[in-house]
Scaffold this motif. Structure first.
Motif, PDB file in Angstrom:
ATOM      1  N   ILE A   1       8.546   4.340   7.624  1.00 57.71           N
ATOM      2  CA  ILE A   1       7.265   4.924   7.225  1.00 57.71           C
ATOM      3  C   ILE A   1       7.479   5.872   6.040  1.00 57.71           C
ATOM      4  O   ILE A   1       8.513   6.541   5.956  1.00 57.71           O
ATOM      5  N   THR A   2       6.554   5.883   5.110  1.00 60.07           N
ATOM      6  CA  THR A   2       6.618   6.796   3.959  1.00 60.07           C
ATOM      7  C   THR A   2       5.791   8.045   4.269  1.00 60.07           C
ATOM      8  O   THR A   2       5.086   8.096   5.288  1.00 60.07           O
ATOM      9  N   ASN A   3       5.837   9.017   3.385  1.00 57.84           N
ATOM     10  CA  ASN A   3       4.992  10.204   3.557  1.00 57.84           C
ATOM     11  C   ASN A   3       3.515   9.823   3.556  1.00 57.84           C
ATOM     12  O   ASN A   3       2.724  10.349   4.340  1.00 57.84           O
TER      13      ASN A   3
ATOM     14  N   LEU B   1       0.813  -1.216   0.000  1.00 59.78           N
ATOM     15  CA  LEU B   1       0.000   0.000   0.000  1.00 59.78           C
ATOM     16  C   LEU B   1       0.851   1.275   0.000  1.00 59.78           C
ATOM     17  O   LEU B   1       0.316   2.378   0.052  1.00 59.78           O
ATOM     18  N   LYS B   2       2.174   1.081  -0.025  1.00 62.30           N
ATOM     19  CA  LYS B   2       3.128   2.211  -0.035  1.00 62.30           C
ATOM     20  C   LYS B   2       3.067   3.046   1.244  1.00 62.30           C
ATOM     21  O   LYS B   2       3.392   4.224   1.249  1.00 62.30           O
TER      22      LYS B   2
ATOM     23  N   GLY C   1       2.324   6.963   4.534  1.00 60.28           N
ATOM     24  CA  GLY C   1       2.099   6.322   5.831  1.00 60.28           C
ATOM     25  C   GLY C   1       1.945   7.346   6.946  1.00 60.28           C
ATOM     26  O   GLY C   1       1.083   7.201   7.828  1.00 60.28           O
ATOM     27  N   THR C   2       2.772   8.386   6.905  1.00 58.87           N
ATOM     28  CA  THR C   2       2.685   9.442   7.919  1.00 58.87           C
ATOM     29  C   THR C   2       1.336  10.151   7.831  1.00 58.87           C
ATOM     30  O   THR C   2       0.693  10.406   8.856  1.00 58.87           O
ATOM     31  N   GLU C   3       0.901  10.445   6.625  1.00 59.88           N
ATOM     32  CA  GLU C   3      -0.404  11.089   6.438  1.00 59.88           C
ATOM     33  C   GLU C   3      -1.530  10.214   6.985  1.00 59.88           C
ATOM     34  O   GLU C   3      -2.431  10.694   7.666  1.00 59.88           O
ATOM     35  N   ARG C   4      -1.456   8.929   6.679  1.00 59.36           N
ATOM     36  CA  ARG C   4      -2.493   8.003   7.167  1.00 59.36           C
ATOM     37  C   ARG C   4      -2.477   7.941   8.685  1.00 59.36           C
ATOM     38  O   ARG C   4      -3.529   7.938   9.326  1.00 59.36           O
ATOM     39  N   PHE C   5      -1.280   7.877   9.284  1.00 54.20           N
ATOM     40  CA  PHE C   5      -1.184   7.817  10.738  1.00 54.20           C
ATOM     41  C   PHE C   5      -1.751   9.084  11.373  1.00 54.20           C
ATOM     42  O   PHE C   5      -2.493   9.020  12.352  1.00 54.20           O
ATOM     43  N   LEU C   6      -1.428  10.237  10.812  1.00 52.99           N
ATOM     44  CA  LEU C   6      -1.944  11.500  11.359  1.00 52.99           C
ATOM     45  C   LEU C   6      -3.465  11.582  11.207  1.00 52.99           C
ATOM     46  O   LEU C   6      -4.150  12.108  12.092  1.00 52.99           O
ATOM     47  N   THR C   7      -3.995  11.043  10.120  1.00 51.85           N
ATOM     48  CA  THR C   7      -5.448  10.983   9.946  1.00 51.85           C
ATOM     49  C   THR C   7      -6.060  10.138  11.054  1.00 51.85           C
ATOM     50  O   THR C   7      -7.071  10.510  11.661  1.00 51.85           O
ATOM     51  N   TYR C   8      -5.448   8.986  11.331  1.00 51.09           N
ATOM     52  CA  TYR C   8      -5.910   8.127  12.425  1.00 51.09           C
ATOM     53  C   TYR C   8      -5.834   8.881  13.752  1.00 51.09           C
ATOM     54  O   TYR C   8      -6.793   8.905  14.527  1.00 51.09           O
ATOM     55  N   LEU C   9      -4.697   9.493  14.025  1.00 56.50           N
ATOM     56  CA  LEU C   9      -4.462  10.146  15.310  1.00 56.50           C
ATOM     57  C   LEU C   9      -5.420  11.309  15.553  1.00 56.50           C
ATOM     58  O   LEU C   9      -5.854  11.530  16.682  1.00 56.50           O
TER      59      LEU C   9
END
Length: 171
Positions: free
Chosen positions: A71-73, A50-51, A75-83
């Motif tokens: 983590i990729t950019n 999923l990159k 991945g970071t965006e997805r994590f921040l969305t979750y957080l």
């Protein structure tokens, strides 16, 4: 919350191998989130597809190469969305509570034994978490420490209530 979000959170701090990720689960999350190697490695593979993360094979002297995940950019965006998203409703699945709920269909000695066993198990979990907190105290940030302290409070409340029930209802 799913395991991908948790792994992204771990990798958001720094790159880790699959083994290091598993160690993180055991050391920091064991009282509220569990994941086996059989869950972690397929999830890492899916996340790479999923990159959300990248994998680098690192040579080790006298050992097999290890895969280090970053983590990729994306991945970071997805994590921040979750957080920043809403906290999901906590769902408790407890075999203990199911047994207790149907306790009137068995005898008092069986229920008393079950209550004592549950109290002993929670006491062991409390002791383990308390020991981890003492060991990791200087490594923990404010929120990580708060998380563990809330876990201790939850275990203590359960233990105290079972003691009260045993003394009041099973004396």
């Amino acid at each position: 919350m799913n395991i991908q979000d948790v792994i992204l959170g771990i990798l958001n701090k720094k790159p880790h191998s699959g083994y290091e990720i598993k160690q993180h689960f055991e050391e920091y999350f064991s009282f509220f989130f569990d994941a086996s190697y059989g869950t972690i490695y397929p999830t890492l593979s899916k996340m790479e597809g999923l990159k959300l993360i990248t994998k680098e094979s690192v040579r080790q002297e006298g050992k097999p190469d290890k895969n280090v995940f970053t983590i990729t950019n994306t991945g970071t965006e997805r994590f921040l969305t979750y957080l920043h998203g809403p906290v999901e409703k906590e769902v408790l699945r407890s075999d203990f509570f199911m047994h207790l709920y149907f306790g009137d269909m068995t005898d008092r000695d069986t229920v008393k034994k079950m209550l004592r066993q549950a109290m002993e198990e929670k006491q062991t979990m409390f002791d383990d978490l308390e020991q981890k907190l003492k060991k990791l105290d200087t490594k923990l940030g404010t929120y990580q420490k708060m998380c563990m302290e809330l876990g201790l409070a939850q275990y203590a409340a359960f233990i105290n209530e079972i003691q009260r029930v045993l003394e009041h209802d099973f004396a």
